[in-house]
Design a protein around this motif. Structure first.
Motif: not given
Length: 640
Positions: A526-538
């Motif tokens: 789906r074209g995702v090039k960046h993933l962000h951890a929303f909080r420390s548990n992610a």
């Protein structure tokens, strides 16, 4: 070499490029390889496909060939989310009248509300994907859901096989509504087309017979030597109408005649225990082997090592039977002669005396005699195998044969159906947020932006419907299938396990790894090039995703984080873009763009012998501006 979509479509005379979704009740199913073959062939012709599975797959087994499928497989949200979506006024206004109409016409047992609920959720995803038409294999629950999708503005078509509408569906009236509403209907044999039209008259023009095709050249020619035992192979689910019990009976007759035979049965199913008992009681354990489920590559090896393929199909007590078994076509592709029965559409595949031998269903003596003939006449056996291969090339080849191949035939139906449409583009989001279920209370502050995809994991049964448009990590059986499938990734991440020490349990580590595998397989599509951890548990999942894909990541750490600070320091040292609100964590940049508070918690109140838990209420702060600014910062980081 990969097919160029524009080039392939232009060769077919199609506009650029056709986009559709395949809708399944469950996907993948190990026995439905013809579905995989059809989709792979359409992709080779330039089609862009999406796969929507309304339920998790039945098990974690996957054929290797699915590695070639470019389509993203979309699984449903947890039941709690689906139910919450179906409780909205919008759902009732759009689908409530049709639900009540179906309940009255077909009865509550057809679960119209669940079919509508599934369609409502699928429709949200399909719109974001720019899909306007869906195709369904089997006239079953998924096609029932497609009726509700049509009410929501989509068109649909379906492939009817025979057992699905003869036995499984359970309502001729519902079948007629499906045919009435479909853009077109494909049947897999002349037998099933005539049967369908007798039940749904007046639809000759929209009902088209297209055989299930296969990639013939993927199958090696059989090369078993003539000497030794007659090597027989049979493939299918271990259920009554496959007729394996009669193959076992025929082997017993041959054993009594002193015939040297080895029968190998590939497949799994509910009759395994009873077939094992029959093998023991008939004293043919040395002649019959139940191999269990095998991958497609291992099935090809079994076919290549055989002298004869046997499909002893019958009509079971409920009236169900195979109509046009794909495994027969696969055997023909291997130049194997086929011994089968006269059930349903099998005579359209096997020409008696030319490509194999046909017997009456359930007649073990006839079946045994046919196998003796195969054993005694090896030259005739080989000639039948060659004739079978020629027949497969003209009737059952995905790309080629009469009519340009089965894939091209259905491709032309899709193109005619979508002619003149202006379909919305597929939303390609460069950024994704990964969110643990416990943090869903905060997602209402996230910007609604086509550049952002939000994915949640660990959703509990009683989770409330989040305000933001969320996607969800699928059922554990899907994650397990990826864990088993990607051995290279597995070896790669297991080497990283020591870096976590005692800061994370083995159970949590392998849970996070499986989630990272699913994200790694699907987000790039789906074209995702960046993933962000929303909080420390992610963060562990996001960090592992980075190790697998090499794509960029970021993290936001709240004050008093859930992970140990020593572990966080190790992981954050490798991440360029962070927002850290915890004062005890060293932040080299000194930036705390998001200023995240610790999530709301509970405190215990003691009232004599009674302990009560009271939720700590945190004052609501409008975080929309800082969240929007953070997304823009990520996007700038991507383009730096």
């Amino acid at each position: 070499m990969a097919c160029n979509p524009r080039g392939c479509c232009e060769m077919l005379g199609f506009s650029m490029p056709a986009r559709i979704a395949y809708l399944y009740s469950r996907y993948p199913v190990v026995s439905q390889t013809f579905c995989d073959s059809e989709m792979l062939a359409l992709e080779a012709l330039g089609f862009e496909l999406e796969v929507v599975s309304l339920n998790p797959p039945p098990d974690s087994f996957r054929h290797e060939r699915l590695d070639r499928l470019q389509a993203e497989i979309h699984y449903p949200a947890p039941d709690a989310v689906l139910n919450a979506q179906a409780a909205t006024t919008e759902f009732e206004a759009a689908l409530g009248p049709l639900i009540r109409e179906h309940d009255e016409k077909y009865g509550k047992g057809f679960k119209a509300e669940i079919r509508a609920r599934n369609a409502w959720h699928a429709a949200k995803r399909l719109r974001k994907l720019g899909i306007g038409h869906v195709h369904v294999h089997f006239a079953n629950r998924a096609t029932h859901s497609a009726l509700f999708l049509k009410r929501l503005g989509f068109t649909f078509s379906f492939t009817a096989h025979a057992q699905d509408f003869m036995v499984d569906l359970g309502s001729d009236d519902l079948l007629r509504e499906m045919v009435d509403e479909a853009a077109f209907v494909v049947t897999v044999s002349d037998f099933s087309r005539q049967l369908l039209l007798s039940m749904c008259p007046g639809h000759d023009a929209k009902t088209v017979r297209i055989y299930n095709g296969i990639e013939l050249n993927d199958f090696p020619y059989a090369n078993a030597r003539d000497e030794g035992a007659l090597r027989v192979v049979s493939v299918g689910r271990l259920i009554e109408f496959k007729g394996f019990q009669h193959l076992i009976g025929a082997v017993r007759l041959l054993k009594d005649q002193g015939v040297n035979i080895q029968a190998r049965i590939v497949g799994e199913g509910p009759l395994r225990a009873s077939l094992e008992a029959l093998i023991a009681s008939q004293e043919v354990a040395s002649q019959v082997t139940l191999l269990g489920p095998l991958s497609q590559e291992n099935i090809k090896r079994e076919l290549a090592a055989a002298h004869v393929f046997v499909h002893p199909g019958i009509v079971d007590q409920k009236g169900a039977s195979d109509i046009l078994p794909t495994v027969i076509t696969e055997a023909m592709a291997c130049c194997l002669p086929v011994v089968s029965t006269t059930v349903a559409g099998i005579p359209e595949m096997v020409v008696h005396g030319e490509t194999g031998l046909l017997t009456e269903p359930g007649d073990e003596r006839q079946l045994a005699d046919a196998l003796i003939q195969m054993m005694r006449h090896p030259s005739q056996r080989r000639e039948m195998g060659r004739a079978g291969r020629c027949r497969a090339e003209t009737r059952f080849m995905l790309d080629g044969g009469d009519g340009g191949g089965t894939a091209r035939q259905i491709a032309q139906l899709f193109e005619r159906t979508m002619e003149g449409r202006e379909e919305a583009p597929r939303v390609m989001a460069p950024v994704a947020y990964f969110i643990e279920a416990g943090d869903l209370y905060e997602v209402g502050d996230l910007p609604v932006d086509e550049r952002l995809r939000c994915i949640a994991a660990g959703v509990e049964k009683k989770s409330a419907l989040p305000a933001h448009d969320m996607e969800y990590v699928p059922d554990a059986v899907v994650l397990e299938s990826l864990w088993l499938r990607y051995s290279y990734w597995r070896q790669q991440v297991e080497k990283l396990r020591s870096q976590f020490g005692d800061a994370i349990t083995g159970e949590n580590f392998y849970r996070d790894v499986r989630r990272a595998f699913w994200l790694a397989e699907n987000l790039p599509k789906r074209g995702v090039k960046h993933l962000h951890a929303f909080r420390s548990n992610a963060l562990v999942t996001v960090w592992l995703w980075n190790k697998i894909t090499g794509l960029s990541i970021s993290a936001a750490i709240e004050e008093n984080p859930t992970l140990s600070r020593s572990l966080l320091q190790k992981l954050l040292a490798e991440i360029e873009l962070t927002s850290i609100a915890d004062p005890k964590l060293a932040d080299a940049s000194g930036a705390d763009a998001l200023q995240l508070l610790h999530p709301p918690d509970h405190r215990t109140i003691q009232m004599g012998p009674i302990k009560l838990k009271k939720r700590v209420v945190v004052a609501k702060v409008d975080r929309k501006p800082v969240e929007k600014a953070w997304l823009e910062r990520i996007l700038q980081h991507l383009h730096a």
